[in-house]
Each structure stands twice: as C-alpha cells, then as structure tokens.
Design an enzyme around this catalytic site. Structure first.
Site, PDB file in Angstrom:
ATOM      1  N   GLY A  41       0.830  -1.196   0.000  1.00  0.00           N
ATOM      2  CA  GLY A  41       0.000   0.000   0.000  1.00  0.00           C
ATOM      3  C   GLY A  41       0.862   1.242   0.000  1.00  0.00           C
ATOM      4  CB  CYS A  85       5.257   2.208   6.937  1.00  0.00           C
ATOM      5  SG  CYS A  85       4.751   3.695   6.066  1.00  0.00           S
ATOM      6  CG  LEU A  86       6.708   0.932   0.907  1.00  0.00           C
ATOM      7  CD1 LEU A  86       6.220   1.171  -0.508  1.00  0.00           C
ATOM      8  CD2 LEU A  86       7.800  -0.132   0.926  1.00  0.00           C
ATOM      9  CD  GLN A  89       3.461   5.938   2.434  1.00  0.00           C
ATOM     10  OE1 GLN A  89       2.463   5.402   1.979  1.00  0.00           O
ATOM     11  NE2 GLN A  89       4.453   5.239   2.969  1.00  0.00           N
ATOM     12  CG  HIS A 144       0.366   6.949   5.254  1.00  0.00           C
ATOM     13  ND1 HIS A 144       1.537   7.385   5.838  1.00  0.00           N
ATOM     14  CD2 HIS A 144       0.526   5.618   5.045  1.00  0.00           C
ATOM     15  CE1 HIS A 144       2.363   6.353   5.969  1.00  0.00           C
ATOM     16  NE2 HIS A 144       1.774   5.268   5.505  1.00  0.00           N
ATOM     17  CG  HIS A 169      -0.664   1.373   7.079  1.00  0.00           C
ATOM     18  ND1 HIS A 169       0.310   0.832   7.894  1.00  0.00           N
ATOM     19  CD2 HIS A 169      -0.014   2.225   6.245  1.00  0.00           C
ATOM     20  CE1 HIS A 169       1.495   1.352   7.567  1.00  0.00           C
ATOM     21  NE2 HIS A 169       1.333   2.196   6.571  1.00  0.00           N
ATOM     22  CD  GLU A 170      -1.128   2.530   2.636  1.00  0.00           C
ATOM     23  OE1 GLU A 170      -0.636   3.676   2.574  1.00  0.00           O
ATOM     24  OE2 GLU A 170      -0.456   1.520   2.910  1.00  0.00           O
TER      25      GLU A 170
HETATM   26 CO    CO Z   1       2.617   3.374   5.403  1.00  0.00          CO
END
Ligand code: CO
Length: 173
Positions: free
Chosen positions: A46, A92-93, A51, A138, A134-135
């Site tokens: 995701g 998380c990236l 991000q 963000h 989660h997304e």
């Molecule tokens: Co993340």
C-alpha cells in the site's frame, strides 16, 4: 525506475493533512500510476500520496484479495470499523526496517472514488481492511508507529533513532 521518491520518517511532510481531490484529471491519473510503480518497485502492499510528496487524498493498495488486487481510491473515508480487533505486524515504505504489531479493527467499510470516477463502498476484512486503515491514516498525517502500545513502541526505539540519524545527515548536507 519510479519517478517518485518515497519520503521517509521523520520527514515533516508525512505529518501533513492531505487535501481532498476535486478533479480526476490527467495529472491525477499519472500520480496514481506512479504510486503503483513506486509501491511495486519497493514490494509494498500500500502507498498513500503524501508518501511521494503529494498532499492529496489518494491511496493505492495491492493485496491478495478476491475482488481488489490492485485498488486505487480517491478521497477514501472510513464509514465503519468493527469493534473486534486483532494484532498484526505492520511495516511502512516510509519507515524502512521498522516493523511492529498494531491493533486494528478486523473489518472496515470504506467509501471512495475509483480512478474512473465511480463512487464505491468497500466492505473489507483481514489484510485489506488493515491496509485501508493504514493508508487512510497517512492522509491525516498518522503513521502506524503512532498506534503502538508501549511495549511495541519500545521494541522499535532503536530503529526510529537510526531513521532520525539518517534524516538528519541527509538534511544537513
Ligand atoms: Co505506510
């Protein structure tokens, strides 16, 4: 090579609240396509627009799910979360090398707009429900590390310090 670089913790951009999308135009389609590329290149499941440095309410998710293997949502909103929760390890990236167990609702109902402009309501369970939560976090500047219990938080303290160090050396040069 993906055209968009993924911002890393503790970049303050990740803490911004993203803006609603008013128009699904070519630049938005390009953003979504770039987000899929960046996510797939990093083998993530995701990614949220902030991000990659774009403060717009757009997310992409790719999980093994019967119906939604490659999902992009514009202006996603959580309309229901189950009271029942579970703990599962997340990463998380934007926080490479950091993994911890996060408690989240097992089921989530999310409304949003697809990249074709179709309004959808998704009833998600399991990994998809978790990824959506989660997304969408963000988009409000919330990271999974904000949702840890004290024990889990302690377990990643060293890794966060390391990311702080890397960010400091990157921004001072
Ligand atoms: Co993340």
């Amino acid at each position: 090579m993906a055209k968009r670089t993924i911002k890393r913790y503790p970049d303050p951009f990740l803490r911004k609240r993203s803006e609603e999308v008013n128009e699904i135009d070519d630049s938005l389609q390009e953003l979504i396509s770039d987000m899929f590329s960046a996510m797939e290149e990093e083998r993530g499941i995701g990614l949220a627009a902030p991000q990659v440095g774009v403060a717009k309410r757009v997310i992409v998710i790719s999980v093994e799910d019967r119906k939604f293997s490659r999902l992009a949502l514009i202006n996603p909103v959580i309309v229901h979360l189950s009271g029942e929760t579970d703990m599962m390890e997340e990463g998380c990236l934007s926080l490479p090398g950091v993994n911890a167990d996060v408690e989240r609702s097992i089921e989530a109902v999310v409304r949003g707009t697809t990249k074709n402009g179709r309004l959808v309501e998704i009833s998600a369970k399991g990994l998809l429900a978790r990824a959506l939560q989660h997304e969408i976090d963000h988009l409000d500047g919330i990271l999974f590390i904000d949702r840890l219990n004290p024990k889990e938080r302690k377990s990643i303290a060293k890794e966060l310090e390391e990311l702080d160090r890397q960010y400091a050396s990157l921004t001072s040069s």
